[in-house]
Design a protein around this motif. Structure first.
Motif, PDB file in Angstrom:
ATOM      1  N   PRO A  57       0.821  -1.232   0.000  1.00 37.84           N
ATOM      2  CA  PRO A  57       0.000   0.000   0.000  1.00 37.84           C
ATOM      3  C   PRO A  57       0.847   1.271   0.000  1.00 37.84           C
ATOM      4  O   PRO A  57       0.505   2.245  -0.686  1.00 37.84           O
ATOM      5  CB  PRO A  57      -0.810  -0.129   1.296  1.00 37.84           C
ATOM      6  N   LEU A  58       1.957   1.258   0.751  1.00 41.00           N
ATOM      7  CA  LEU A  58       2.807   2.446   0.778  1.00 41.00           C
ATOM      8  C   LEU A  58       3.454   2.680  -0.583  1.00 41.00           C
ATOM      9  O   LEU A  58       3.527   3.820  -1.069  1.00 41.00           O
ATOM     10  CB  LEU A  58       3.878   2.297   1.857  1.00 41.00           C
ATOM     11  N   ALA A  59       3.921   1.611  -1.211  1.00 41.01           N
ATOM     12  CA  ALA A  59       4.539   1.745  -2.536  1.00 41.01           C
ATOM     13  C   ALA A  59       3.520   2.251  -3.557  1.00 41.01           C
ATOM     14  O   ALA A  59       3.834   3.104  -4.404  1.00 41.01           O
ATOM     15  CB  ALA A  59       5.125   0.405  -2.974  1.00 41.01           C
ATOM     16  N   LEU A  60       2.296   1.731  -3.474  1.00 38.11           N
ATOM     17  CA  LEU A  60       1.251   2.176  -4.397  1.00 38.11           C
ATOM     18  C   LEU A  60       0.944   3.652  -4.189  1.00 38.11           C
ATOM     19  O   LEU A  60       0.774   4.414  -5.153  1.00 38.11           O
ATOM     20  CB  LEU A  60      -0.002   1.323  -4.177  1.00 38.11           C
ATOM     21  N   TYR A  61       0.889   4.071  -2.929  1.00 29.62           N
ATOM     22  CA  TYR A  61       0.627   5.479  -2.625  1.00 29.62           C
ATOM     23  C   TYR A  61       1.732   6.375  -3.185  1.00 29.62           C
ATOM     24  O   TYR A  61       1.456   7.428  -3.776  1.00 29.62           O
ATOM     25  CB  TYR A  61       0.515   5.656  -1.114  1.00 29.62           C
ATOM     26  N   ILE A  62       2.979   5.968  -3.025  1.00 37.06           N
ATOM     27  CA  ILE A  62       4.105   6.772  -3.519  1.00 37.06           C
ATOM     28  C   ILE A  62       4.089   6.847  -5.041  1.00 37.06           C
ATOM     29  O   ILE A  62       4.343   7.914  -5.630  1.00 37.06           O
ATOM     30  CB  ILE A  62       5.435   6.182  -3.004  1.00 37.06           C
ATOM     31  N   GLU A  63       3.776   5.730  -5.701  1.00 35.37           N
ATOM     32  CA  GLU A  63       3.716   5.735  -7.167  1.00 35.37           C
ATOM     33  C   GLU A  63       2.646   6.701  -7.664  1.00 35.37           C
ATOM     34  O   GLU A  63       2.875   7.475  -8.613  1.00 35.37           O
ATOM     35  CB  GLU A  63       3.431   4.322  -7.669  1.00 35.37           C
ATOM     36  N   LYS A  64       1.489   6.651  -7.056  1.00 40.69           N
ATOM     37  CA  LYS A  64       0.414   7.544  -7.484  1.00 40.69           C
ATOM     38  C   LYS A  64       0.753   9.004  -7.187  1.00 40.69           C
ATOM     39  O   LYS A  64       0.403   9.895  -7.964  1.00 40.69           O
ATOM     40  CB  LYS A  64      -0.895   7.156  -6.776  1.00 40.69           C
ATOM     41  N   ARG A  65       1.429   9.241  -6.083  1.00 37.23           N
ATOM     42  CA  ARG A  65       1.815  10.614  -5.768  1.00 37.23           C
ATOM     43  C   ARG A  65       2.788  11.146  -6.814  1.00 37.23           C
ATOM     44  O   ARG A  65       2.691  12.305  -7.238  1.00 37.23           O
ATOM     45  CB  ARG A  65       2.441  10.690  -4.373  1.00 37.23           C
ATOM     46  N   ARG A  66       3.743  10.309  -7.242  1.00 32.57           N
ATOM     47  CA  ARG A  66       4.707  10.754  -8.247  1.00 32.57           C
ATOM     48  C   ARG A  66       4.021  11.028  -9.578  1.00 32.57           C
ATOM     49  O   ARG A  66       4.421  11.927 -10.319  1.00 32.57           O
ATOM     50  CB  ARG A  66       5.813   9.708  -8.412  1.00 32.57           C
ATOM     51  N   GLU A  67       2.988  10.249  -9.894  1.00 34.46           N
ATOM     52  CA  GLU A  67       2.232  10.519 -11.114  1.00 34.46           C
ATOM     53  C   GLU A  67       1.502  11.862 -11.020  1.00 34.46           C
ATOM     54  O   GLU A  67       1.382  12.590 -12.003  1.00 34.46           O
ATOM     55  CB  GLU A  67       1.217   9.399 -11.358  1.00 34.46           C
ATOM     56  N   TYR A  68       1.045  12.177  -9.810  1.00 35.69           N
ATOM     57  CA  TYR A  68       0.275  13.414  -9.611  1.00 35.69           C
ATOM     58  C   TYR A  68       1.181  14.629  -9.482  1.00 35.69           C
ATOM     59  O   TYR A  68       0.926  15.684 -10.077  1.00 35.69           O
ATOM     60  CB  TYR A  68      -0.596  13.259  -8.358  1.00 35.69           C
ATOM     61  N   ALA A  69       2.272  14.484  -8.680  1.00 34.52           N
ATOM     62  CA  ALA A  69       3.106  15.637  -8.334  1.00 34.52           C
ATOM     63  C   ALA A  69       4.300  15.808  -9.262  1.00 34.52           C
ATOM     64  O   ALA A  69       5.015  16.805  -9.166  1.00 34.52           O
ATOM     65  CB  ALA A  69       3.594  15.515  -6.887  1.00 34.52           C
ATOM     66  N   GLY A  70       4.580  14.846 -10.119  1.00 39.10           N
ATOM     67  CA  GLY A  70       5.713  14.978 -11.026  1.00 39.10           C
ATOM     68  C   GLY A  70       6.987  14.372 -10.443  1.00 39.10           C
ATOM     69  O   GLY A  70       6.959  13.624  -9.474  1.00 39.10           O
ATOM     70  N   ALA A  71       8.109  14.723 -11.068  1.00 43.51           N
ATOM     71  CA  ALA A  71       9.404  14.119 -10.719  1.00 43.51           C
ATOM     72  C   ALA A  71       9.983  14.764  -9.475  1.00 43.51           C
ATOM     73  O   ALA A  71      10.910  15.561  -9.542  1.00 43.51           O
ATOM     74  CB  ALA A  71      10.373  14.244 -11.893  1.00 43.51           C
ATOM     75  N   GLU A  72       9.416  14.429  -8.327  1.00 42.59           N
ATOM     76  CA  GLU A  72       9.942  14.943  -7.080  1.00 42.59           C
ATOM     77  C   GLU A  72      10.674  13.829  -6.333  1.00 42.59           C
ATOM     78  O   GLU A  72      10.413  12.645  -6.538  1.00 42.59           O
ATOM     79  CB  GLU A  72       8.816  15.495  -6.203  1.00 42.59           C
TER      80      GLU A  72
END
Length: 737
Positions: free
Chosen positions: A591-606
């Motif tokens: 779940p944490l990995a999935l959350y981070i992946e989706k955040r990177r898709e939303y927030a860009g290359a951070e």
């Protein structure tokens, strides 16, 4: 006065420090290098120990054909001595041409190609392991011969001696040479005195007579082919006297400067002492008429053959020369057992040096190329000890079975090494010289006559060692040596595979024109399970990290725990947004990995930094009482791009045994002399962070959007949505700098 490597005053020394000694600084390396008088025992113990059993093996094989076959002993011994002299002369050329310490491997690799070099390396590695196993098993045999009651503990005794020798070597090369110098010199001196005494008595007309001189054996009718095969087998057994000669070529870097001259001189001394002692013992065996049989009951006239052990050749010679149970007799027996055990030390010096060369050339794990606290290649020492222990356990420390595997590897390396030297000299001659001579790779000038002489020596050595390799293979293959021909290819493929792996990794991480780095944004996630001191410490570290945005993340697997955490978050007025990720299958990493992946898709290359609190304990048994979730999570997150992991340790009070102090308060409190509450600390940091409110709002909005998207995806399997608990998220969560 330097205190480097020393513990703090009053602190107890660890078991490692008591066993191995204090660490040595890198600049002390020169002081650990060996002068000739210390290098000789550490490199010669294997070759000199062969003198203890090579004449015995030679005489034993000849006696199979009857007493008449003992008349061939001088000729077989002469052939062994000729081979020994040739090999020593050949290795003196090799040391001069390739002093880096690679020995036969480096020569074969550079002149015959990669595949030939790896054959040499695999042969030497196998032979070094067998040297330890055979030497220790032989030494244990001698001890059990004197004390038969110890026979049931044969394997454990052998393993104990391997551990002891490894521990001495882990203390440093110089320490090992000091420990092993005295027994080696006493052995060589006592054997020389015994041989000299026997020859003087013979010259005076009173030759010593062995206790087995009156025993005879049945002579058998043998065909000419059988006679030749028996002589070849006796020769191959006598050739065990050559084991260990190659160790100096592999260990040139362990010598003091001038390294080449000292190594060549030590090699000459080794060869001279081994040849004289070997020839002297064979001559003594013939003078005293020692009859040593492979099967003791083949000796006619010995009624106790089934109940009494057959005394070794050296024991019979010492008894005949000085008298049975005399003081010189016991001295010779004691130092013979010691030198047989210490013969393993040559392998403990040669194996780590060869492993270092292999690792430097990317054919072995890089861990084998690093020096330990005592400036030795400690990983190589440990690897050799473990391999030898496994071999001793498998074969029950049985010398008869182990010795059949011996010397195959060393003659493979002899042959390919000398062949590589022939190619080296021919290439140098073809390179074209001047009136002054031929210039070598290191810039040294050599005359044509010198090169031709070296070429002839190495060519003759290659021819002889190839012939011996064929003989040894034929005579030992069916007696168990076939296992060596399985082990060597396995090592060969492993080393080739390691090299290809390192090559691929190097290519993968090398810079190229397409490589572009750059991130937009810096987000921090603090993983919170319960509101406890470790979580607050992780939050404090994340705040001090001055990230663009910050959030606390809780993986919810229990509704009650999650509800309690939310309430505590409100009650303590923690000014950091809390994001709850539902985990219906009670997982943490996915779940944490999935959350981070989706955040990177939303927030860009951070760049995302995940802070994980982790317990540090002081007792080994405490590790069994914790779930190690931080370790498992860090392993999962390391596989994600753009994610960094920061483990925040919380030292439990039990670590006082290790660190000498109890757990500390939150950072900054002890410096200010007070214990600020969480509320006060939050307000204190809030004022300093007011300029980041805009970025914090963006981070909170991204977290809310991503969390909503993940909740929708996680619930696709039809799991009912959790009811709203009534908790209101902060309208504009503050990100504290």
């Amino acid at each position: 006065m330097s205190t480097e490597g020393k513990g703090k005053p009053g602190e107890p020394r660890s078991a490692k420090r008591i066993l191995l000694g204090e660490p040595l600084a890198s600049e002390k390396l020169e002081g650990q290098l060996l002068p000739k008088h210390l290098a000789l025992p550490i490199f010669a113990s294997d070759a000199l120990s062969s003198v203890a059993y090579a004449p015995q093996e030679l005489m034993m094989i000849l006696l199979i054909g009857g007493l008449a076959f003992l008349s061939f002993a001088p000729w077989v011994a002469a052939a062994v001595v000729l081979l020994l002299v040739t090999v020593v002369a050949s290795y003196r050329q090799l040391v001069k041409a390739y002093p880096s310490g690679g020995g036969d491997f480096e020569v074969a690799h550079k002149n015959l190609g990669e595949k030939a070099g790896l054959i040499v390396a695999s042969a030497l590695l196998v032979d070094y392991v067998l040297t330890v196993a055979v030497s220790v098993a032989s030494g244990v045999d001698n001890i059990i011969s004197a004390l038969p009651a110890l026979a049931p503990g044969r394997v454990w005794m052998a393993i104990g001696f391997v551990v002891l020798i490894a521990a001495v070597n882990l203390r440093g090369v110089r320490e090992a040479s000091k420990a092993f110098a005295l027994p080696t010199y006493i052995f060589a001196g006592s054997i020389a005195i015994m041989v000299g005494t026997a020859l003087i008595r013979t010259w005076l007309g009173d030759p010593p007579i062995a206790e087995s001189a009156g025993f005879s054996v049945h002579s058998t009718d043998a065909t000419q082919a059988a006679v030749v095969l028996l002589l070849l087998r006796a020769f191959s057994s006598g050739c065990s006297a050559l084991t260990g000669v190659e160790a100096i070529a592999n260990g040139v870097q362990a010598f003091r400067r001038p390294k080449i001259r000292n190594a060549r001189t030590t090699l000459l001394l080794l060869g001279g002492i081994a040849a004289v002692l070997f020839a002297g013992l064979v001559a003594m065996a013939l003078i005293t008429r020692v009859h040593y049989a492979e099967n003791p009951c083949d000796l006619q006239g010995w009624a106790q053959c089934a109940t009494s052990p057959q005394r070794s050749l050296i024991a019979q010679l010492a008894s005949a020369t000085f008298g049975n149970n005399s003081l010189p007799f016991f001295v010779i027996q004691a130092v013979t057992a010691a030198i047989l055990l210490l013969a393993a030390n040559t392998a403990f010096n040669g194996f780590p040096l060869l492993a270092f060369v292999l690792a430097k050339n990317s054919y072995a794990p890089k861990a084998l190329s690093t020096r330990g606290d005592r400036l030795v290649f400690s990983n190589g020492v440990i690897a050799l000890a473990l391999a030898a222990i496994i071999l001793l356990a498998i074969y029950g420390a049985n010398l008869t079975n182990l010795i059949q595997l011996y010397i195959i590897g060393v003659f493979v390396s002899f042959t390919l090494g000398q062949s590589g030297m022939v190619r080296h000299w021919i290439r140098l001659l073809r390179s074209g010289g001047t009136d002054e001579g031929f210039r070598t790779e290191d810039g040294e000038l050599m005359r044509r006559s010198t090169i031709i002489r070296s070429l002839c020596i190495n060519a003759f050595g290659a021819f002889l060692t190839l012939a011996v390799l064929v003989v040894v293979t034929i005579t030992k293959f069916t007696h168990g040596a076939w296992i060596v021909f399985i082990m060597m290819p396995i090592l060969w493929f492993l080393m080739l595979g390691v090299n290809r792996y390192y090559r691929d990794v190097e290519k993968e991480v090398a810079l190229d024109a397409d490589v572009k780095f750059g991130s937009r944004g810096d987000h921090a996630i603090v993983l919170v399970g319960n509101l406890q001191k470790p979580a607050l410490k992780a939050l404090d570290y994340a705040i001090a990290g001055d990230h663009d945005s910050l959030e606390a993340v809780h993986i919810s697997i229990d509704e009650e725990t999650t509800a309690l955490l939310k309430q505590q978050w409100i009650d303590n007025r923690i000014d950091v947004p809390l994001t709850v990720i539902e985990s219906p299958y009670r997982e943490y990493g996915h779940p944490l990995a999935l959350y981070i992946e989706k955040r990177r898709e939303y927030a860009g290359a951070e760049v995302i930094t995940v802070y994980l609190p982790q317990y540090i304990v002081g007792h080994w048994w405490e590790t069994l009482l914790h779930n190690h979730r931080a370790r498992r999570l860090s392993h999962d997150l390391m596989l994600m791009h753009g994610v960094m992991i920061a483990l925040v340790p919380w030292r439990l009070d039990s670590t006082e045994l290790v660190y000498g102090r109890r757990s500390r308060p939150l950072p900054g409190q002890d410096r200010r002399g007070d214990a600020l509450s969480l509320e006060a600390r939050t307000l204190h940091r809030h004022t300093a962070a007011s300029h980041k409110k805009g970025k914090a709002a963006v981070g909170a909005a991204a977290a809310a959007a991503v969390n909503a998207q993940i909740e929708a995806e996680v619930r696709e399997d039809g799991t009912p949505q959790g009811e709203d608990d009534g908790h209101e998220e902060p309208e504009k969560p503050q990100v504290l700098s």
